[in-house]
Scaffold this active site. Structure first.
Site, PDB file in Angstrom:
ATOM      1  N   GLN A 287       0.821  -1.106  -0.195  1.00 46.89           N
ATOM      2  CA  GLN A 287       0.076   0.229  -0.085  1.00 46.89           C
ATOM      3  C   GLN A 287       0.756   1.697   0.027  1.00 46.89           C
ATOM      4  OE1 GLN A 287      -2.826   0.765  -0.119  1.00 46.89           O
ATOM      5  NE2 GLN A 287      -4.048  -1.741   0.221  1.00 46.89           N
ATOM      6  N   GLU A 337      -2.473 -14.950  -4.663  1.00 44.25           N
ATOM      7  CA  GLU A 337      -2.353 -14.230  -5.762  1.00 44.25           C
ATOM      8  C   GLU A 337      -1.986 -14.187  -7.064  1.00 44.25           C
ATOM      9  OE1 GLU A 337      -0.897 -10.684  -6.785  1.00 44.25           O
ATOM     10  OE2 GLU A 337      -2.182 -11.029  -5.422  1.00 44.25           O
ATOM     11  N   CYS A 409     -11.354  -0.264  -3.782  1.00 41.81           N
ATOM     12  CA  CYS A 409     -11.074   0.916  -3.562  1.00 41.81           C
ATOM     13  C   CYS A 409     -10.757   1.550  -4.479  1.00 41.81           C
ATOM     14  CB  CYS A 409      -8.635  -0.080  -4.368  1.00 41.81           C
ATOM     15  SG  CYS A 409      -8.829  -0.666  -5.611  1.00 41.81           S
TER      16      CYS A 409
END
Length: 451
Positions: A287, A337, A409
């Site tokens: 982040q 991921e 987001c």
């Protein structure tokens, strides 16, 4: 009737996510103008006209909004890096709250919405920045910075950027000076000719460690010793841990590696979240607001609750930051991921932190969820900006955990995905936003869905 190419004066009366100012003319016909705020009076030029909508560009600001402030950055009007420096931070948070409530209005969250938690730092908060080489106008002198507003090609010199700290600004100035001194060309996006492409800087906000990555094409060479000496001689507050030269011949305007060479030190830096350490490579996802990340993960941890969960799935886990933060809350955390390098980093970081109850799998969530056999108590979803793949969402829902925690987001993607959970029998229990990106329209929103 307004025609294409005509100049008109309008007053902005609303703003829609992410940065679309709205005015009304000829009854209820909407005029949309980017980067405008309510209350501004503008002279605009009509660029596109449809039956019920007009797109326009600003020619001149006739009157400021009553709550408008002078932006502290001298290149704010030209640079595309920020949108709302002309509002106080309090007004920015109010605007982001409006965005979330507008976009999620169909889900009746007004009574349970816990608002927007502001970033501890509204300036100099970024731990990573990708600067581009180019010119501010065609055939102009070499510059290094961010794209001009609404431009694919023109670059604004941002050695005054206040989203990053003084070390970033000093390194940018020195690298640009070094490039000009050596008469290096920049890579032209139209012709795909030239040498210099990007300067990518990363800094551990908690550790002060700095990683410098100069990205060029293979069309020429650079004085690597001179570059290294130039950077190491800077009187920085942080510490240079690595300098890298990356070669990238992709036609796309993205930072990626065809080959790479460490010119100094090591190929990663270390930063901290809470008492956990994370090694961050040039292409690791971490982040961009370190302090904000801890605020965001505290909300996620709060939504998970204090009870001990047996199994937590962390889908779209990146380098495993959320998984490791939640590891004390579960017997086992499984992360998935797509980017293999991120999974390798996640495993190494878990080992670095002495965490042995996290398992990380490399691959597409759409495919790997079929290999998971244990029933989770909680599933964390932190997908890319476009949200969850439509084919993956039903597979994920079929696990039927007690709770989902969706970390979004992009609120428009969240609004598209939420009906799938409601159809499956889940209810929205809590919603809270965290502002990770001050001065921009972007905001993270965390949703707790339970049966």
């Amino acid at each position: 009737m307004v025609k294409k190419g005509e100049t008109i004066d309008i007053t902005i009366d609303d703003v829609k996510f992410p940065n679309k100012g709205i005015a009304h003319i000829e009854g209820d016909k909407k005029v949309t103008i980017k980067n405008a705020i309510p209350g501004q009076k503008l002279r605009v030029k009509v660029k596109k006209k449809r039956r019920d909508k007009i797109d326009a560009i600003v020619l001149e600001k006739l009157q400021s909004a009553s709550n408008e402030v002078n932006p502290p950055c001298p290149v704010f009007e030209e640079c595309g890096g920020c949108t709302y420096q002309n509002l106080t931070y309090e007004d920015q948070l109010s605007l982001k709250k409006k965005f979330i409530l507008d976009i999620l209005k169909d889900f009746n969250i007004q009574e349970i919405y816990e608002g927007v938690e502001g970033s501890k730092n509204s300036f100099e908060y970024r731990n990573k920045m990708e600067f581009s080489f180019g010119d501010e106008y065609k055939d102009g002198p070499l510059t290094l910075g961010l794209h001009k507003r609404s431009s694919m090609y023109d670059i604004v010199n941002t050695d005054v950027c206040i989203l990053v700290d003084e070390d970033f600004r000093d390194i940018l100035k020195s690298v640009l000076s070094y490039a000009k001194k050596n008469n290096y060309s920049y890579y032209h996006k139209r012709t795909h000719q030239g040498l210099l492409r990007h300067l990518v800087l990363r800094k551990g906000i908690m550790t002060g460690e700095i990683l410098v990555n100069l990205v060029t094409s293979s069309q020429g060479s650079i004085d690597e010793e001179g570059l290294t000496r130039t950077i190491l001689n800077l009187p920085l507050k942080g510490q240079i841990k690595g300098i890298i030269h990356t070669v990238n011949d992709s036609l796309a305007d993205v930072v990626q590696e065809d080959s790479g060479k460490i010119l100094y030190g090591q190929g990663f830096i270390t930063d901290k979240l809470y008492d956990l350490s994370f090694n961050i490579t040039p292409y690791s996802f971490f982040q961009t607001n370190t302090i904000g990340a801890m605020q965001l993960y505290s909300v996620v941890k709060d939504f998970v609750g204090t009870g001990k969960n047996k199994i937590i799935y962390d889908l779209y886990c990146g380098t495993g930051t959320i998984a490791q933060v939640l590891s004390p809350c579960a017997d086992k955390v499984v992360g998935i991921e797509l980017v293999e390098e991120a999974v390798i980093a996640a495993r190494e970081n878990a080992k670095l932190n002495g965490i042995d109850n996290c398992e990380f799998l490399a691959g597409d969530v759409l495919e790997l969820v079929d290999t998971l056999t244990e029933k989770p108590d909680v599933i964390i979803l932190d997908p890319p900006r476009d949200g969850i793949h439509p084919k993956a969402i039903w597979k994920i829902l079929n696990f039927e955990p007690k709770s989902f925690i969706y970390v979004s987001c992009k609120p428009t993607s969240l609004a598209r995905d939420l009906p799938f959970f409601l159809e499956k029998g889940y209810e929205i229990k809590r919603v809270k936003s965290v502002d990770m990106f001050p001065q921009t329209p972007h905001v993270e929103t965390v949703v707790l869905l339970s049966r």
